[in-house]
Design a protein around this motif. Structure first.
Motif, short mmCIF file in Angstrom:
data_model
loop_
_atom_site.label_atom_id
_atom_site.label_comp_id
_atom_site.label_asym_id
_atom_site.label_seq_id
_atom_site.Cartn_x
_atom_site.Cartn_y
_atom_site.Cartn_z
N GLY A 1 0.84 -1.19 0.00
CA GLY A 1 0.00 0.00 0.00
C GLY A 1 0.88 1.24 0.00
O GLY A 1 1.88 1.30 0.72
N ILE A 2 0.52 2.23 -0.82
CA ILE A 2 1.31 3.46 -0.93
C ILE A 2 0.37 4.66 -1.00
O ILE A 2 -0.62 4.65 -1.75
N ILE A 3 0.70 5.70 -0.25
CA ILE A 3 0.02 6.99 -0.33
C ILE A 3 1.09 8.00 -0.69
O ILE A 3 2.04 8.19 0.08
N ALA B 1 3.92 -10.31 3.92
CA ALA B 1 4.47 -9.63 2.74
C ALA B 1 4.04 -8.19 2.63
O ALA B 1 4.73 -7.36 2.03
N PHE B 2 2.89 -7.83 3.21
CA PHE B 2 2.34 -6.48 3.03
C PHE B 2 3.26 -5.41 3.60
O PHE B 2 3.76 -5.52 4.73
N THR B 3 3.48 -4.35 2.80
CA THR B 3 4.24 -3.18 3.24
C THR B 3 3.42 -1.93 3.00
O THR B 3 2.52 -1.90 2.14
N ASP C 1 2.21 7.99 14.77
CA ASP C 1 1.20 6.95 14.67
C ASP C 1 1.46 6.02 13.49
O ASP C 1 1.29 4.80 13.60
N LEU C 2 1.86 6.59 12.39
CA LEU C 2 2.16 5.78 11.21
C LEU C 2 3.37 4.89 11.45
O LEU C 2 3.35 3.69 11.14
N LEU C 3 4.43 5.46 11.97
CA LEU C 3 5.65 4.69 12.20
C LEU C 3 5.41 3.56 13.20
O LEU C 3 5.91 2.44 13.03
N THR D 1 4.51 1.59 9.29
CA THR D 1 4.55 2.36 8.05
C THR D 1 5.94 2.95 7.84
O THR D 1 6.61 3.33 8.80
N VAL D 2 6.37 3.03 6.58
CA VAL D 2 7.59 3.75 6.23
C VAL D 2 7.18 5.11 5.71
O VAL D 2 6.41 5.22 4.76
#
Length: 764
Positions: free
Chosen positions: A364-366, A393-395, A417-419, A423-424
């Protein structure tokens, strides 16, 4: 619900809709108390008002537009400035911003990318421009924060140049159109049709701007409802949307193939300008009392549900609920469509993504100009707070669209919160939009809040047996999927408390890092060139007669500019015309470059005043047949080169290299059933290539790949302003065919005859 009106519409006081028809005149008179003509009402749109203010022709049917500002990124600005320099550039006559958000990684080709950046910085100093260093902002976010202004027009060399939500009509075009502005010339178009996008209601909780955008794209792309037209957003639903929400819809209008967009503005947009310290740039914009539109897209915002655009186009859209309810059938449909998009070059299946009846995605990418906005990322942080993405596998990666946004996300805790969830969080970068970052594993499936999901747009290479694919979604549902550890989930399924924090813009970030000449040029400044930065090769003028060899034949319903010249790692060579040309059609027709260069040998022989028949043996019988009917052809009056056929080429990026690469390989023309966008056709013309149209069914063409087509007296045809062109397929004889040029302005004809825009401005 989205409804497309079959006829034009009148919009009264920005609210009441009267569809054009036999009873429209009486209805208008009853509402307004007077007779309203269509011509009068057409001049009441916001688009008309802005275009009129920027038109210097004095004729509102044929516009000569001068823009207020220009913007380019580091894939395009070197070629643009090199073209302008070759054409006599002395200084930038209007503000020109050079951002560095595409080749930011400096990871391919040694020093190539950073050499381009230094070229940009030194040109900003010499010619009086603005230089935004890598990782500071993606091109369109910087433009929103620092350039847009109510009632203004901006021209950019990226197709997603859209700032309509802020009251700015912005157009994405190929580089030569920016060159014209740099040389104080005009952007010449016929007055475009204007389509109202009437927003009604209010989005439900969990629905974001990408959901609305994908629903609109699905409704209008295939039927060409807004193709090369201006989309004007009106209606009571506009005021229900935040500035970020409007911006998120607006940037995706490019995927409808419209020319530009504009929105009515209000106090929400006034506040946006105030937050960014530019309150003087706000202008209230509304259509007049009775405005006429050439069509209307009616959008009930409350009916929109979380969307997913499956591979390989933003218009291939479904609700996420539809996909989850009909998973096998929809995945099978995508696989069938992929056979066309991928030419069966690799085995492609999505069936392994079904786990326990659910769709599992690996990434997933934003990111970028569509996803990387403040509100999108704050909403994603709210959704994933206290959860984690798991260790399978999900990143999950998030790219804030600018450093000021990043800074505020750090201050309000969203980044933490994301980290904490796994999340990267990365810096401002457009790479995930075009295949220069976060390339998934082979056979992996990625969901992205970015702009496009064309084949190979995520970075895989068919020629190496690689295939991965992208679906487009809104940041909210991507975050919901991340919170569900990779299983496709609409944000509406989750009960989330959205904090909706206030945004604070820190102007010092740009003040400390961005070079701004404030329009003052320094003629003594030296331009810094890297070894990969090359001048354009000399282009010959259009000859009296042409002999074209068809060297590629593409029968896909639509051919994107990505397929004409790949994105991703090739972008590092866009400062080197000949180097980049080696990649032309490499993912669609790998043999194209070799075929084109073989034919080009003949043209080079002509230019060297030697016999082309001696360097290309296959020409001997071809020329023998031509001379049976045209005895004088070949005595200094013939050009020999290549052409390609594609059903509908040019969808997607504004990149001029889709045309210029063909030109530097000896291309003289394209033949198409139609052109997907105005900007691609303009790119062909600006590089001296003939934009031929054939009205023959593409499944029964009178020529095939490898055939020669003789076009006699083509120069006279152009000079005589004819739209029909008589040509001959050389196939054991001369078989007459008719090609069409469509409407060309006097300037476009002159550019074609000169051989390209550079020659035109040099006066050759």
């Amino acid at each position: 619900m989205i409804k497309l009106f079959k006829n034009g519409v009148y919009l009264l006081n920005g609210k009441d809709i009267i569809e054009d028809g036999p009873e429209a005149a009486e209805a208008l008179k009853a509402k307004t108390g007077r007779v309203v003509t269509k011509e009068e009402a057409a001049a009441q749109t916001i688009a008309y008002e802005i275009l009129k203010a920027h038109n210097v022709s004095g004729n509102m049917k044929n516009l000569n537009i001068k823009f207020d500002k220009l913007t380019s990124h580091d894939i395009t600005f070197v070629g643009i400035i090199q073209t302008a320099r070759a054409s006599g550039l002395e200084r930038f006559p209007i503000p020109y911003v050079l951002t560095n958000c595409h080749n930011s990684l400096c990871a391919v080709g040694g020093t190539i990318n950073e050499d381009d950046h230094m070229f940009g910085l030194t040109c900003a100093k010499k010619y009086g421009g603005v230089y935004v260093p890598p990782h500071q902002a993606v091109i369109h976010q910087y433009a929103r924060e620092m350039l847009a202004g109510g009632g203004q027009m901006i021209l950019g060399s990226d197709s997603h140049t859209r700032y309509g939500a802020l009251g700015t009509m912005a157009v994405g075009e190929g580089g030569p159109e920016l060159v014209k502005q740099l040389l104080s010339k005009t952007y010449d178009i016929r007055m475009p049709e204007v389509i109202a996008v009437y927003l009604d209601g209010e989005p439900v909780k969990g629905v974001g701007p990408q959901d609305v955008a994908l629903a609109i794209i699905k409704a209008v792309f295939q039927n060409g409802y807004v193709n090369n037209k201006v989309m004007e957003f009106v209606g009571p639903g506009v005021e229900k949307l935040s500035a970020d929400f409007r911006i998120g819809i607006d940037v995706m209008t490019t995927e409808t193939t419209c020319l530009s967009s504009i929105w009515k503005t209000d106090d929400t947009i006034r506040e946006f300008y105030e937050i960014h310290g530019r309150s003087g740039d706000y202008k209230e914009l509304n259509p007049g009392e009775a405005a006429y539109y050439d069509g209307m897209v009616y959008v009930d915002l409350g009916s929109i549900r979380p969307m997913i655009a499956m591979p390989f186009h933003p218009s291939n859209a479904y609700t996420i609920e539809e996909v989850n309810a009909n998973l096998k059938d929809i995945l099978h449909d995508v696989e069938e469509k992929a056979k066309v998009s991928l030419d069966n070059a690799v085995e492609y299946s999505l069936q392994d993504k079904i786990r326990n009846g659910k769709l599992y995605v690996e990434q997933g990418i934003i990111a970028g100009c569509a996803g990387g906005g403040f509100e999108n990322i704050c909403a994603a942080a709210d959704i994933i707070r206290g959860k984690n993405i798991g260790s399978d596998a999900f990143t999950f990666s998030v790219y804030p669209a600018s450093t000021p946004i990043y800074m505020e996300l750090v201050k309000n805790g969203a980044v933490a919160d994301l980290l904490a969830a796994g999340t990267v969080v990365k810096t401002a970068f457009c790479g995930p939009c075009f295949g220069a970052g976060d390339t998934p594993a082979n056979n992996a499936f990625s969901i992205r809040h970015t702009t496009r999901n064309f084949p190979n747009r995520e970075g895989s290479k068919l020629q190496n047996g690689q295939i991965s694919s992208v679906a487009l979604m809104d940041a909210r549902s991507i975050a919901a999927t991340a919170a569900n550890k990779g299983y496709l989930t609409p944000a509406t399924d989750l009960d989330v408390e959205y904090k909706n924090p206030t945004y604070h813009f820190d102007a010092s970030i740009y003040a400390n890092r961005v070079f701004d000449s404030h329009g003052k040029a320094d003629p003594d400044a030296a331009i810094q060139f890297g070894p990969n930065i090359k001048d354009w090769p000399q282009m010959p003028a259009l000859p009296e007669n042409l002999l074209l060899k068809v060297v590629s034949e593409i029968h896909d319903p639509v051919t994107t500019t990505d397929e004409l010249i790949p994105s991703g790692e090739t972008s590092s060579y866009r400062s080197n015309p000949l180097g980049l040309a080696e990649f032309a059609l490499s993912r669609k027709d790998p043999a194209y470059v070799g075929r084109a260069k073989e034919v080009q040998k003949a043209q080079k022989a002509i230019e060297a005043h030697t016999c082309p028949l001696e360097v290309l043996e296959e020409l001997k019988p071809v020329m023998a047949k031509v001379r049976e009917q045209f005895q004088n052809v070949g005595e200094g009056n013939l050009g020999i080169g290549s052409t390609i056929f594609a059903v509908k080429p040019g969808d997607g990026s504004a990149r001029e290299q889709a045309a210029s690469c063909q030109k530097v390989l000896g291309g003289w023309a394209n033949i198409a059933s139609e052109y997907a966008t105005k900007r691609y056709r303009s790119n062909l013309i600006n590089w001296g290539m003939l934009p031929f149209i054939t009205k023959e069914d593409h499944k029964a063409l009178p020529f095939k790949n490898g055939d020669y087509i003789f076009v006699p007296e083509i120069r006279k045809v152009i000079e005589g302003k004819a739209e029909e062109v008589k040509a001959y397929v050389v196939d054991g004889g001369l078989k007459e065919i008719t090609l069409h040029l469509g409407a060309l302005t006097d300037t476009e004809r002159e550019i074609i005859m000169k051989g390209c825009l550079i020659n035109y401005y040099r006066g050759w």
